[in-house]
Write an enzyme that holds these catalytic residues in place. Sequence first.
Site, PDB file in Angstrom:
ATOM      1  N   ASN A  37     -10.511  -0.472  -8.620  1.00 52.31           N
ATOM      2  CA  ASN A  37     -10.055  -1.008  -7.342  1.00 52.31           C
ATOM      3  C   ASN A  37     -10.916  -0.442  -6.220  1.00 52.31           C
ATOM      4  OD1 ASN A  37      -9.044   1.535  -6.713  1.00 52.31           O
ATOM      5  ND2 ASN A  37      -6.995   0.835  -6.215  1.00 52.31           N
ATOM      6  N   ASP A  70       0.829  -1.203   0.000  1.00 52.10           N
ATOM      7  CA  ASP A  70       0.000   0.000   0.000  1.00 52.10           C
ATOM      8  C   ASP A  70       0.872   1.265   0.000  1.00 52.10           C
ATOM      9  OD1 ASP A  70      -2.729   1.270   0.561  1.00 52.10           O
ATOM     10  OD2 ASP A  70      -1.556   2.041   2.245  1.00 52.10           O
ATOM     11  N   ARG A 105      -6.137  -8.595 -12.074  1.00 57.68           N
ATOM     12  CA  ARG A 105      -6.861  -8.680 -10.801  1.00 57.68           C
ATOM     13  C   ARG A 105      -8.311  -8.272 -11.030  1.00 57.68           C
ATOM     14  NH1 ARG A 105      -4.830  -4.591  -6.402  1.00 57.68           N
ATOM     15  NH2 ARG A 105      -5.907  -3.153  -7.782  1.00 57.68           N
ATOM     16  N   GLU A 125       1.629  -0.410  -4.901  1.00 59.69           N
ATOM     17  CA  GLU A 125       0.595   0.549  -5.275  1.00 59.69           C
ATOM     18  C   GLU A 125       1.231   1.903  -5.525  1.00 59.69           C
ATOM     19  OE1 GLU A 125      -3.143   3.231  -4.052  1.00 59.69           O
ATOM     20  OE2 GLU A 125      -1.452   2.903  -2.731  1.00 59.69           O
TER      21      GLU A 125
END
EC number: 3.2.1.1
Length: 511
Positions: free
Chosen positions: A313, A212, A352, A248
């Site tokens: 996302n 993250d 994803r 990310e």
Amino acid sequence: MKFFLLLSLIGFCWAQYDPHTQYGRTAIVHLFEWRWVDIAKECERYLAPNGFAGVQVSPPNENIVVHSPSRPWWERYQPISYKICSRSGNEDEFRDMVNRCNNVGVRIYVDAVINHMCGVGAQAGQSSTCGSYFNPNNRDFPGVPYSGFDFNDGKCRTASGGIENYQDAAQVRDCRLSGLLDLALEKDYVRTKVADYMNHLIDIGVAGFRLDASKHMWPGDIKAILDKLHNLNTKWFSQGSRPFIFQEVIDLGGEAVSSNEYFGNGRVTEFKYGAKLGKVMRKWDGEKMSYLKNWGEGWGLMPSDRALVFVDNHDNQRGHGAGGASILTFWDARLYKMAVGFMLAHPYGFTRVMSSYYWPRNFQNGKDVNDWVGPPNNNGKTKEVSINPDSTCGNDWICEHRWRQIRNMVAFRNVVNGQPFANWWDNDSNQVAFGRGNKGFIVFNNDDWALSETLQTGLPAGTYCDVISGDKVDGNCTGIKVYVGNDGKAHFSISNSAEDPFIAIHAESKI
Ligand code: AAO
């Protein structure tokens, strides 16, 4: 020569770009805010049988409990300690999930929040999910433990102590993101604490991590942490396997920090993917599907073998993060299914799929005032993901990954894995088609008129079942049938008002 040998050697030992999926499985799903007990069941009852490669799970560590607003999803991005203890479950439940998922060949990837702790404005004694004490005022987090020495307060050069200007890379890395207390990752002590947390998870059996807020960490600091990580657990992974890493980093261009600074550490989230594909599908800015002929690097995206790609996302489906209004989500189901179908059919990137929960979206002056709402719950306790007789989810879980069109395109991606992009066709507008070697073919009609074309599919002759409108069941097809002739050609008709204006066939949908 020596240099290249060294590089390939490093590439070999540091296979952090390899997701370590079971052979032939190619797409992961983010089960956003799911409980560990539900994920364990989902691996066994649905993900493994349908060929899903793995699951990105919400941050498992202890976080602050936010009461105003009431238990937002984003409280999980404010760590209090590295105890595995969150509203998704405790450590025993986490271990059970990792075991059961790995045993059916489904990998677990952890969302690791290591850039910061809770917000600077939090109150001392405010509760946390495992009851660990903390005091943000003096930077005291005894659950780790971290103290005032372990934060970047002295290093940040802005007046507010927060990031004020994304054109200044040092600010982006050394100052607070959204007021979150920024860890001093140049300190070996802090690196060790973070690595201990990640190693704990690796030893349990996770296959890798989403890092993250990587944009807010120096690439060299991330590398130093990664260097401390164990190899994956040999109960499920071959000796010497390195954890899969995807960082990310939001890079839509035009800022001081760019994605390529992070390639040495692992893969990077490609945010241009969903933003641009959303524009194409919505036909904004004069975009059209025929332009997708050179989708991928040709569109200015990062190298395919560094990219982690997704249509939406957990942030940008509700206006957080980046990508803006073009992002497609389950709220725009028809276009969304086409975009996810395109992503899963196309060879670019490691894919994803998003799996969401419902929230009462409420736009006021262009902003969703309910963008904070947490998962379906009873008084803060996350609800079970119940399964309806038709295999969709109940209790306000959307479960996009269980939508037939998406589930079947995950299977399509597995079947065509490794096959080249082939047999592109377009009408110069929004009708396009392409194949993957001689294993699969997909046709889209996003124009406002019907599609009726005979196209080269590249597939062997036979009758195929369209996996978008139906399923192959007991050797028969519940949807549209496609007849491929000896010349590899087939006729396709797709009405512009079809429920799902696209058709996909592959080697295993042959009847
Ligand atoms: C919450 C409250 C805050 C409060 C804070 C502390 O909402 O008001 O100050 O607690 O008490 C999530 C939520 C946050 C939440 C946080 C902690 O989204 O609202 O704060 O948990 O509870 C940046 C980062 C990126 C980050 C993204 C949300 O770079 O890393 O913001 N994503 C991750 C997670 C996310 C999480 C965190 C990080 C923190 O996925 O869920 O936050 O752990 C630009 C920059 C981007 C930047 C965005 C938004 O983007 O480029 O780097 O993302 O701004 O700040 C165009 C531009 C695009 C630009 C965008 C928006 O699209 O092209 O570049 O506009 O301006």
